[in-house]
Design a protein around this motif. Structure first.
Motif, PDB file in Angstrom:
ATOM      1  N   GLU A 131      29.976  69.424  68.066  1.00 48.20           N
ATOM      2  CA  GLU A 131      28.867  70.177  68.492  1.00 48.20           C
ATOM      3  C   GLU A 131      28.706  70.722  69.980  1.00 48.20           C
ATOM      4  OE1 GLU A 131      25.907  67.153  67.765  1.00 48.20           O
ATOM      5  OE2 GLU A 131      26.275  67.464  65.542  1.00 48.20           O
ATOM      6  N   ASP A 132      29.038  70.206  70.981  1.00 46.03           N
ATOM      7  CA  ASP A 132      29.197  70.709  72.213  1.00 46.03           C
ATOM      8  C   ASP A 132      30.118  71.997  72.367  1.00 46.03           C
ATOM      9  OD1 ASP A 132      27.402  68.930  73.148  1.00 46.03           O
ATOM     10  OD2 ASP A 132      28.703  67.578  74.192  1.00 46.03           O
ATOM     11  N   ALA A 133      31.156  71.845  71.751  1.00 47.97           N
ATOM     12  CA  ALA A 133      31.995  73.006  71.775  1.00 47.97           C
ATOM     13  C   ALA A 133      31.480  74.143  70.972  1.00 47.97           C
ATOM     14  CB  ALA A 133      33.407  72.481  70.924  1.00 47.97           C
ATOM     15  N   GLU A 134      30.711  73.834  70.146  1.00 45.72           N
ATOM     16  CA  GLU A 134      30.139  74.962  69.183  1.00 45.72           C
ATOM     17  C   GLU A 134      29.065  75.618  70.234  1.00 45.72           C
ATOM     18  OE1 GLU A 134      29.690  76.902  65.648  1.00 45.72           O
ATOM     19  OE2 GLU A 134      30.926  75.353  65.978  1.00 45.72           O
ATOM     20  N   ASP A 135      28.370  74.953  70.899  1.00 53.74           N
ATOM     21  CA  ASP A 135      27.363  75.370  71.759  1.00 53.74           C
ATOM     22  C   ASP A 135      27.991  76.020  72.935  1.00 53.74           C
ATOM     23  OD1 ASP A 135      25.277  74.300  70.460  1.00 53.74           O
ATOM     24  OD2 ASP A 135      24.939  72.733  71.609  1.00 53.74           O
ATOM     25  N   THR A 136      29.133  75.692  73.491  1.00 50.11           N
ATOM     26  CA  THR A 136      29.647  76.439  74.715  1.00 50.11           C
ATOM     27  C   THR A 136      30.482  77.414  74.134  1.00 50.11           C
ATOM     28  OG1 THR A 136      30.246  74.072  75.373  1.00 50.11           O
ATOM     29  CG2 THR A 136      31.567  75.917  76.349  1.00 50.11           C
ATOM     30  N   VAL A 137      31.025  77.868  72.921  1.00 49.27           N
ATOM     31  CA  VAL A 137      31.421  79.130  72.430  1.00 49.27           C
ATOM     32  C   VAL A 137      30.519  80.065  72.245  1.00 49.27           C
ATOM     33  CG1 VAL A 137      32.549  80.177  70.652  1.00 49.27           C
ATOM     34  CG2 VAL A 137      33.380  78.047  71.394  1.00 49.27           C
ATOM     35  N   GLN A 138      29.355  79.860  71.912  1.00 51.56           N
ATOM     36  CA  GLN A 138      28.183  80.633  72.092  1.00 51.56           C
ATOM     37  C   GLN A 138      27.850  81.156  73.359  1.00 51.56           C
ATOM     38  OE1 GLN A 138      28.726  81.458  68.540  1.00 51.56           O
ATOM     39  NE2 GLN A 138      26.126  81.877  69.097  1.00 51.56           N
ATOM     40  N   GLU A 139      27.913  80.316  74.131  1.00 50.39           N
ATOM     41  CA  GLU A 139      27.410  80.328  75.600  1.00 50.39           C
ATOM     42  C   GLU A 139      28.490  81.403  76.261  1.00 50.39           C
ATOM     43  OE1 GLU A 139      25.702  80.531  79.597  1.00 50.39           O
ATOM     44  OE2 GLU A 139      25.056  80.116  77.599  1.00 50.39           O
ATOM     45  N   THR A 140      29.741  81.150  75.825  1.00 51.40           N
ATOM     46  CA  THR A 140      30.946  81.882  76.120  1.00 51.40           C
ATOM     47  C   THR A 140      30.670  83.458  75.701  1.00 51.40           C
ATOM     48  OG1 THR A 140      32.506  80.057  76.126  1.00 51.40           O
ATOM     49  CG2 THR A 140      33.546  82.491  76.096  1.00 51.40           C
ATOM     50  N   PHE A 141      30.301  83.700  74.434  1.00 57.64           N
ATOM     51  CA  PHE A 141      30.201  85.197  73.899  1.00 57.64           C
ATOM     52  C   PHE A 141      28.914  85.492  74.650  1.00 57.64           C
ATOM     53  CE2 PHE A 141      32.477  84.131  69.532  1.00 57.64           C
ATOM     54  CZ  PHE A 141      33.572  84.255  70.294  1.00 57.64           C
ATOM     55  N   LEU A 142      28.025  85.094  75.006  1.00 57.26           N
ATOM     56  CA  LEU A 142      26.619  85.431  75.713  1.00 57.26           C
ATOM     57  C   LEU A 142      27.082  85.883  77.130  1.00 57.26           C
ATOM     58  CD1 LEU A 142      23.925  86.089  75.757  1.00 57.26           C
ATOM     59  CD2 LEU A 142      23.456  83.665  76.282  1.00 57.26           C
ATOM     60  N   ARG A 143      27.928  84.991  77.714  1.00 57.62           N
ATOM     61  CA  ARG A 143      28.333  85.406  79.296  1.00 57.62           C
ATOM     62  C   ARG A 143      29.093  86.696  79.034  1.00 57.62           C
ATOM     63  NH1 ARG A 143      29.688  79.899  82.475  1.00 57.62           N
ATOM     64  NH2 ARG A 143      27.610  78.870  82.015  1.00 57.62           N
ATOM     65  N   ALA A 144      30.430  86.565  78.159  1.00 54.07           N
ATOM     66  CA  ALA A 144      31.219  87.960  78.133  1.00 54.07           C
ATOM     67  C   ALA A 144      30.434  89.073  77.940  1.00 54.07           C
ATOM     68  CB  ALA A 144      32.164  87.507  77.073  1.00 54.07           C
ATOM     69  N   TRP A 145      29.247  88.876  76.866  1.00 54.09           N
ATOM     70  CA  TRP A 145      28.765  90.289  76.655  1.00 54.09           C
ATOM     71  C   TRP A 145      28.241  90.901  78.128  1.00 54.09           C
ATOM     72  CZ3 TRP A 145      27.982  94.535  74.496  1.00 54.09           C
ATOM     73  CH2 TRP A 145      26.796  95.205  74.519  1.00 54.09           C
ATOM     74  N   ARG A 146      27.413  89.934  78.568  1.00 57.19           N
ATOM     75  CA  ARG A 146      26.631  90.193  79.926  1.00 57.19           C
ATOM     76  C   ARG A 146      27.403  90.623  80.968  1.00 57.19           C
ATOM     77  NH1 ARG A 146      21.978  85.376  79.484  1.00 57.19           N
ATOM     78  NH2 ARG A 146      20.534  86.103  78.170  1.00 57.19           N
ATOM     79  N   ARG A 147      28.550  90.160  81.043  1.00 60.22           N
ATOM     80  CA  ARG A 147      29.503  90.299  82.288  1.00 60.22           C
ATOM     81  C   ARG A 147      30.876  91.260  81.949  1.00 60.22           C
ATOM     82  NH1 ARG A 147      29.738  84.056  84.250  1.00 60.22           N
ATOM     83  NH2 ARG A 147      27.702  83.657  84.287  1.00 60.22           N
ATOM     84  N   ARG A 148      30.590  91.877  80.802  1.00 60.85           N
ATOM     85  CA  ARG A 148      31.881  92.728  80.091  1.00 60.85           C
ATOM     86  C   ARG A 148      32.389  93.723  81.254  1.00 60.85           C
ATOM     87  NH1 ARG A 148      26.955  94.227  78.341  1.00 60.85           N
ATOM     88  NH2 ARG A 148      26.321  96.470  77.819  1.00 60.85           N
ATOM     89  N   GLU A 149      31.303  94.116  82.141  1.00 59.28           N
ATOM     90  CA  GLU A 149      32.056  95.092  83.255  1.00 59.28           C
ATOM     91  C   GLU A 149      32.953  94.196  84.294  1.00 59.28           C
ATOM     92  OE1 GLU A 149      28.698  92.908  85.176  1.00 59.28           O
ATOM     93  OE2 GLU A 149      28.706  93.876  83.085  1.00 59.28           O
ATOM     94  N   THR A 150      33.044  93.042  84.203  1.00 64.29           N
ATOM     95  CA  THR A 150      33.823  92.201  85.115  1.00 64.29           C
ATOM     96  C   THR A 150      35.400  92.377  84.321  1.00 64.29           C
ATOM     97  OG1 THR A 150      33.584  90.277  84.036  1.00 64.29           O
ATOM     98  CG2 THR A 150      32.126  90.866  85.906  1.00 64.29           C
ATOM     99  N   PHE A 151      35.552  92.682  83.208  1.00 62.53           N
ATOM    100  CA  PHE A 151      36.846  92.680  82.606  1.00 62.53           C
ATOM    101  C   PHE A 151      37.562  93.793  83.263  1.00 62.53           C
ATOM    102  CE2 PHE A 151      39.909  94.106  79.221  1.00 62.53           C
ATOM    103  CZ  PHE A 151      40.487  93.160  79.383  1.00 62.53           C
ATOM    104  N   GLU A 152      38.556  93.706  84.048  1.00 59.48           N
ATOM    105  CA  GLU A 152      39.226  94.581  84.677  1.00 59.48           C
ATOM    106  C   GLU A 152      40.635  94.826  84.093  1.00 59.48           C
ATOM    107  OE1 GLU A 152      39.320  93.202  88.699  1.00 59.48           O
ATOM    108  OE2 GLU A 152      37.502  93.252  89.138  1.00 59.48           O
ATOM    109  N   GLY A 153      41.093  94.509  83.201  1.00 60.55           N
ATOM    110  CA  GLY A 153      42.246  94.752  82.396  1.00 60.55           C
ATOM    111  C   GLY A 153      43.493  94.164  83.056  1.00 60.55           C
ATOM    112  N   ARG A 154      43.404  93.023  84.056  1.00 61.85           N
ATOM    113  CA  ARG A 154      44.615  92.603  84.667  1.00 61.85           C
ATOM    114  C   ARG A 154      44.959  91.568  83.819  1.00 61.85           C
ATOM    115  NH1 ARG A 154      42.095  91.311  90.793  1.00 61.85           N
ATOM    116  NH2 ARG A 154      40.590  90.475  89.397  1.00 61.85           N
TER     117      ARG A 154
END
Length: 332
Positions: free
Chosen positions: A46-69
């Motif tokens: 259950e904690d893993a489920e919550d954390t994956v959702q949090e991961t996707f939320l953070r990734a969307w909000r911080r997508r500009e930090t993906f620099e392709g390295r």
């Protein structure tokens, strides 16, 4: 060339320009492996489920930090690892103690089958993938402090270079290497003796026969026959109930004191979790007019004997896709 590969070749401006639906569609391709990564870190489905959702939320909000390295996949793993560390800091700042993990939950094999194939199906890689999802490994890793735990999983399970792990954690390579040595020492302290090194899969036919005999004896609540299948130093836990019992005599005595011999007539349904055999038990309920869920026993087998029994409560039945009840005439 896959859609994921094409994405990984795009520059950050293209990723930043994606709408949320497109971004989510690409990120979802990595959900299962990220979920398993978080499960190893946290020990709780259950904690893993919550954390994956949090991961996707953070990734969307911080997508500009993906620099392709790095690849998009590696970028998501970085976010997921940090999300796990944040959750551990809030919910469980101290690692497990005493050889038990009260928040431990099972992981159904039917969901593990969704993981991407191991590259090249190399025997050593397959063994690592299998054995680092077993409950014995999960219990041992939960005894490590969060950051060494992350280092161990990233380095030994995922095979990340020390420099990449250092960049993720904001540490030096020397610090990461030192943490890895401490983590490996901690694992040796908490892993069963036969799991100190990668052992590979034991003979499946022999294991199936042992599980068959255990099933028949357990449905009949035949503790004397069950005792013959348990190793002298068998371990028994029932999360989230506190307490780890070690030793055949102590385990059998606990089951007898709990009234197990009076439960003859159980029905068992074979299942599998954490790449281990498991049995879901049902007991007759007169009011329901059916056999209703009671517990799930997960077995660890070594050298032709049962070396560990972990029992989970009936609230895990839906996760495993098990029937809500068995009718009187239904064969398990």
């Amino acid at each position: 060339m896959t859609a994921v590969t094409r994405l990984e070749e795009r520059d950050v401006s293209e990723l930043d320009a994606m709408d949320e639906a497109t971004f989510s569609g690409v990120a979802e391709r990595h959900r299962r492996e990220l979920h398993v990564h978080c499960y190893r870190m946290l020990g709780s489905f259950e904690d893993a489920e919550d954390t994956v959702q949090e991961t996707f939320l953070r990734a969307w909000r911080r997508r500009e930090t993906f620099e392709g390295r790095s690849t998009f996949r590696a970028w998501l793993y970085r976010i997921a690892t940090n999300a796990c560390l944040d959750l551990l800091d809030k919910r469980r700042p101290e690692p497990a103690t005493g050889g038990e993990v009260m928040w431990l939950q099972p992981y159904p094999d039917r969901l593990l089958d969704e993981l991407p194939a191991v590259d090249g199906d190399e025997p050593e890689a397959l063994a690592v993938s299998r054995e680092t999802i077993e409950l014995a490994y999960l219990v041992a890793v939960q005894h490590l402090a969060p950051r060494p735990r992350a280092v161990l999983i990233l380095r030994d399970v995922l095979g990340w270079p020390a420099k990449d792990v250092a960049d993720l954690l904001g540490d030096s390579v020397n610090s990461v290497n030192s943490a890895l040595q401490r983590a490996r020492a901690g694992m040796r302290e908490h892993l069963p003796a036969e799991r100190q090194d990668w052992t590979g899969r034991e003979d499946d036919a022999d294991n199936r026969e042992l599980v068959r005999r255990f099933t028949a004896a357990s449905e009949a609540a035949d503790v004397d026959t069950i005792a013959t299948m348990l190793r002298d130093d068998v371990r028994f836990a029932m999360p989230p109930t506190q307490g780890l019992i070690v030793g055949r005599d102590a385990v059998i005595a606990d089951w007898v004191a709990g009234g197990y011999p009076e439960m003859a007539g159980l029905r068992a349904v074979a299942t599998a979790v954490n790449r281990q055999p498991a049995l879901a038990y049902y007991i007759w309920d007169e009011r329901a007019g059916a056999y209703v869920p009671i517990t799930i026993d997960v077995l660890r087998i070594s050298g032709g004997q049962i070396t560990e029994v972990t029992i989970f409560d009936r609230d895990q039945f839906p996760l495993l896709g098990l029937p809500e009840f068995l009718s009187a005439g239904e064969s398990a």
